[in-house]
Design a protein around this motif. Structure first.
Motif, PDB file in Angstrom:
ATOM      1  N   TYR A  38       0.864  -1.174   0.000  1.00 21.40           N
ATOM      2  CA  TYR A  38       0.000   0.000   0.000  1.00 21.40           C
ATOM      3  C   TYR A  38       0.900   1.223   0.000  1.00 21.40           C
ATOM      4  N   TYR A  39       0.889   1.911  -1.121  1.00 18.93           N
ATOM      5  CA  TYR A  39       1.666   3.136  -1.271  1.00 18.93           C
ATOM      6  C   TYR A  39       0.995   3.947  -2.375  1.00 18.93           C
ATOM      7  N   PRO A  40      -0.176   4.535  -2.070  1.00 23.00           N
ATOM      8  CA  PRO A  40      -0.970   5.182  -3.115  1.00 23.00           C
ATOM      9  C   PRO A  40      -0.264   6.339  -3.817  1.00 23.00           C
ATOM     10  N   GLU A  41       0.742   6.917  -3.197  1.00 23.05           N
ATOM     11  CA  GLU A  41       1.463   8.010  -3.837  1.00 23.05           C
ATOM     12  C   GLU A  41       2.253   7.544  -5.058  1.00 23.05           C
ATOM     13  N   ALA A  42       2.619   6.256  -5.107  1.00 24.15           N
ATOM     14  CA  ALA A  42       3.457   5.767  -6.202  1.00 24.15           C
ATOM     15  C   ALA A  42       2.919   4.525  -6.895  1.00 24.15           C
ATOM     16  N   LEU A  43       2.044   3.765  -6.221  1.00 19.54           N
ATOM     17  CA  LEU A  43       1.589   2.494  -6.790  1.00 19.54           C
ATOM     18  C   LEU A  43       0.075   2.498  -6.964  1.00 19.54           C
ATOM     19  N   PRO A  44      -0.393   2.125  -8.165  1.00 22.60           N
ATOM     20  CA  PRO A  44      -1.835   2.034  -8.360  1.00 22.60           C
ATOM     21  C   PRO A  44      -2.385   0.795  -7.665  1.00 22.60           C
ATOM     22  N   GLY A  45      -3.650   0.812  -7.332  1.00 20.40           N
ATOM     23  CA  GLY A  45      -4.287  -0.374  -6.763  1.00 20.40           C
ATOM     24  C   GLY A  45      -4.495  -1.383  -7.883  1.00 20.40           C
ATOM     25  N   ARG A  46      -3.886  -2.552  -7.773  1.00 16.36           N
ATOM     26  CA  ARG A  46      -3.987  -3.557  -8.824  1.00 16.36           C
ATOM     27  C   ARG A  46      -3.633  -4.928  -8.277  1.00 16.36           C
ATOM     28  N   VAL A  47      -4.071  -5.958  -8.955  1.00 18.12           N
ATOM     29  CA  VAL A  47      -3.682  -7.324  -8.636  1.00 18.12           C
ATOM     30  C   VAL A  47      -2.580  -7.717  -9.611  1.00 18.12           C
ATOM     31  N   VAL A  48      -1.497  -8.231  -9.086  1.00 15.36           N
ATOM     32  CA  VAL A  48      -0.359  -8.647  -9.900  1.00 15.36           C
ATOM     33  C   VAL A  48      -0.185 -10.157  -9.732  1.00 15.36           C
ATOM     34  N   ASN A  49      -0.029 -10.852 -10.828  1.00 16.11           N
ATOM     35  CA  ASN A  49       0.143 -12.310 -10.782  1.00 16.11           C
ATOM     36  C   ASN A  49       1.541 -12.762 -11.175  1.00 16.11           C
ATOM     37  N   VAL A  50       2.489 -11.856 -11.210  1.00 20.04           N
ATOM     38  CA  VAL A  50       3.871 -12.206 -11.535  1.00 20.04           C
ATOM     39  C   VAL A  50       4.514 -12.800 -10.283  1.00 20.04           C
ATOM     40  N   PRO A  51       5.109 -13.992 -10.359  1.00 21.78           N
ATOM     41  CA  PRO A  51       5.757 -14.562  -9.175  1.00 21.78           C
ATOM     42  C   PRO A  51       6.976 -13.728  -8.773  1.00 21.78           C
ATOM     43  N   PHE A 160       5.332 -39.690  -6.939  1.00 24.84           N
ATOM     44  CA  PHE A 160       5.300 -40.189  -8.305  1.00 24.84           C
ATOM     45  C   PHE A 160       6.732 -40.483  -8.717  1.00 24.84           C
ATOM     46  N   ASP A 161       6.885 -41.162  -9.842  1.00 24.62           N
ATOM     47  CA  ASP A 161       8.186 -41.708 -10.223  1.00 24.62           C
ATOM     48  C   ASP A 161       9.247 -40.676 -10.581  1.00 24.62           C
ATOM     49  N   ASN A 162       8.876 -39.585 -11.218  1.00 21.90           N
ATOM     50  CA  ASN A 162       9.860 -38.609 -11.688  1.00 21.90           C
ATOM     51  C   ASN A 162      10.526 -37.904 -10.499  1.00 21.90           C
ATOM     52  N   PRO A 163      11.851 -38.054 -10.315  1.00 19.66           N
ATOM     53  CA  PRO A 163      12.516 -37.435  -9.164  1.00 19.66           C
ATOM     54  C   PRO A 163      12.729 -35.933  -9.325  1.00 19.66           C
ATOM     55  N   THR A 164      12.637 -35.410 -10.552  1.00 17.95           N
ATOM     56  CA  THR A 164      12.809 -33.970 -10.781  1.00 17.95           C
ATOM     57  C   THR A 164      11.701 -33.473 -11.712  1.00 17.95           C
ATOM     58  N   PRO A 165      10.473 -33.406 -11.216  1.00 18.26           N
ATOM     59  CA  PRO A 165       9.363 -33.022 -12.078  1.00 18.26           C
ATOM     60  C   PRO A 165       9.407 -31.555 -12.494  1.00 18.26           C
ATOM     61  N   LEU A 166       8.859 -31.293 -13.666  1.00 16.78           N
ATOM     62  CA  LEU A 166       8.707 -29.954 -14.209  1.00 16.78           C
ATOM     63  C   LEU A 166       7.218 -29.706 -14.381  1.00 16.78           C
ATOM     64  N   PHE A 167       6.724 -28.581 -13.850  1.00 16.96           N
ATOM     65  CA  PHE A 167       5.298 -28.265 -13.928  1.00 16.96           C
ATOM     66  C   PHE A 167       5.081 -26.931 -14.630  1.00 16.96           C
ATOM     67  N   ASN A 168       4.019 -26.862 -15.429  1.00 16.23           N
ATOM     68  CA  ASN A 168       3.545 -25.587 -15.939  1.00 16.23           C
ATOM     69  C   ASN A 168       2.389 -25.206 -15.009  1.00 16.23           C
ATOM     70  N   LEU A 169       2.633 -24.266 -14.129  1.00 18.51           N
ATOM     71  CA  LEU A 169       1.658 -23.930 -13.096  1.00 18.51           C
ATOM     72  C   LEU A 169       0.410 -23.248 -13.650  1.00 18.51           C
ATOM     73  N   ALA A 170       0.501 -22.693 -14.860  1.00 11.46           N
ATOM     74  CA  ALA A 170      -0.709 -22.133 -15.483  1.00 11.46           C
ATOM     75  C   ALA A 170      -1.661 -23.254 -15.852  1.00 11.46           C
ATOM     76  N   ASP A 171      -1.117 -24.379 -16.297  1.00 13.21           N
ATOM     77  CA  ASP A 171      -1.939 -25.530 -16.675  1.00 13.21           C
ATOM     78  C   ASP A 171      -2.226 -26.453 -15.496  1.00 13.21           C
ATOM     79  N   ASP A 172      -1.334 -26.491 -14.524  1.00 15.22           N
ATOM     80  CA  ASP A 172      -1.445 -27.436 -13.403  1.00 15.22           C
ATOM     81  C   ASP A 172      -1.024 -26.758 -12.087  1.00 15.22           C
ATOM     82  N   PRO A 173      -1.853 -25.847 -11.566  1.00 11.81           N
ATOM     83  CA  PRO A 173      -1.459 -25.138 -10.348  1.00 11.81           C
ATOM     84  C   PRO A 173      -1.344 -26.019  -9.114  1.00 11.81           C
ATOM     85  N   THR A 174      -1.943 -27.199  -9.161  1.00  6.40           N
ATOM     86  CA  THR A 174      -1.853 -28.096  -8.010  1.00  6.40           C
ATOM     87  C   THR A 174      -0.668 -29.056  -8.118  1.00  6.40           C
ATOM     88  N   GLU A 175       0.179 -28.873  -9.137  1.00  9.46           N
ATOM     89  CA  GLU A 175       1.370 -29.688  -9.326  1.00  9.46           C
ATOM     90  C   GLU A 175       1.048 -31.180  -9.282  1.00  9.46           C
TER      91      GLU A 175
END
Length: 175
Positions: A38-51, A160-175
């Motif tokens: 919260y810093y209305p002098e410099a930041l607009p009120g918005r939702v940001v989804n960038v990790p 699960f079997d894969n010891p180093t899984p790769l996830f696309n969290l946009a498609d599978d947010p629950t991993e």
């Protein structure tokens, strides 16, 4: 400038919003938490989804306040001022670790486990487990009644079997 954030997801009895994992795990339910600026002098009120991650707080505060970083200081994070203003929609890769072990790396929607994910601990499977240090009924944010490990807050991780899984969290947010 008012800043509200959490360091990790919920312990037993909390809510992960339908994500896998809990506190002290690298699953999204353990690491994805709200961050409110919260810093209305410099930041607009918005939702940001960038990790982003907590290491970005200090460089962002320096930029927003116009204070230069001390000379010779190497910062691990980056200023997210442009992200908060909606002028940028990407961030450098972010990592999760446990002690001195790097566990995951995330860039955008992609998350890679560098080590085999931890699943359930012995205490998660013990309905009589009592955490002696949390909650204690004194800490302001802790509840007096302690949920049991059977009240796991998120989707329970299943191996699960894969010891180093790769996830696309946009498609599978629950991993």
């Amino acid at each position: 400038i008012i800043l509200f954030m959490s360091d990790n997801g919920p312990h037993y009895g909390g809510s992960t919003g339908g994500l896998k994992g809990k506190k002290s795990t690298p699953w999204e339910g353990g690491v994805r938490v709200p961050l409110i600026w919260y810093y209305p002098e410099a930041l607009p009120g918005r939702v940001v989804n960038v990790p982003i991650w907590s290491l970005d707080v200090f460089p962002t505060l320096l930029e927003l306040t116009g204070i230069p970083a001390p000379s010779g200081l190497v910062l691990d994070g980056e200023s997210i001022t442009e992200i908060l203003k909606g002028e940028k929609t990407t961030h450098a890769p972010i990592f999760s670790a446990h002690h001195d072990e790097m566990i995951t790396v995330r860039e955008g929607d992609w998350k890679l486990y560098l080590r085999k994910p931890r699943y359930l601990s012995k205490r998660d499977l013990n309905p009589d487990y009592v955490d002696a240090g949390w909650p204690n009924g004194v800490t302001i944010l802790a509840q007096k009644e302690q949920p049991s490990p059977m009240e796991y807050p998120g989707i329970v991780p299943k191996p699960f079997d894969n010891p180093t899984p790769l996830f696309n969290l946009a498609d599978d947010p629950t991993e």
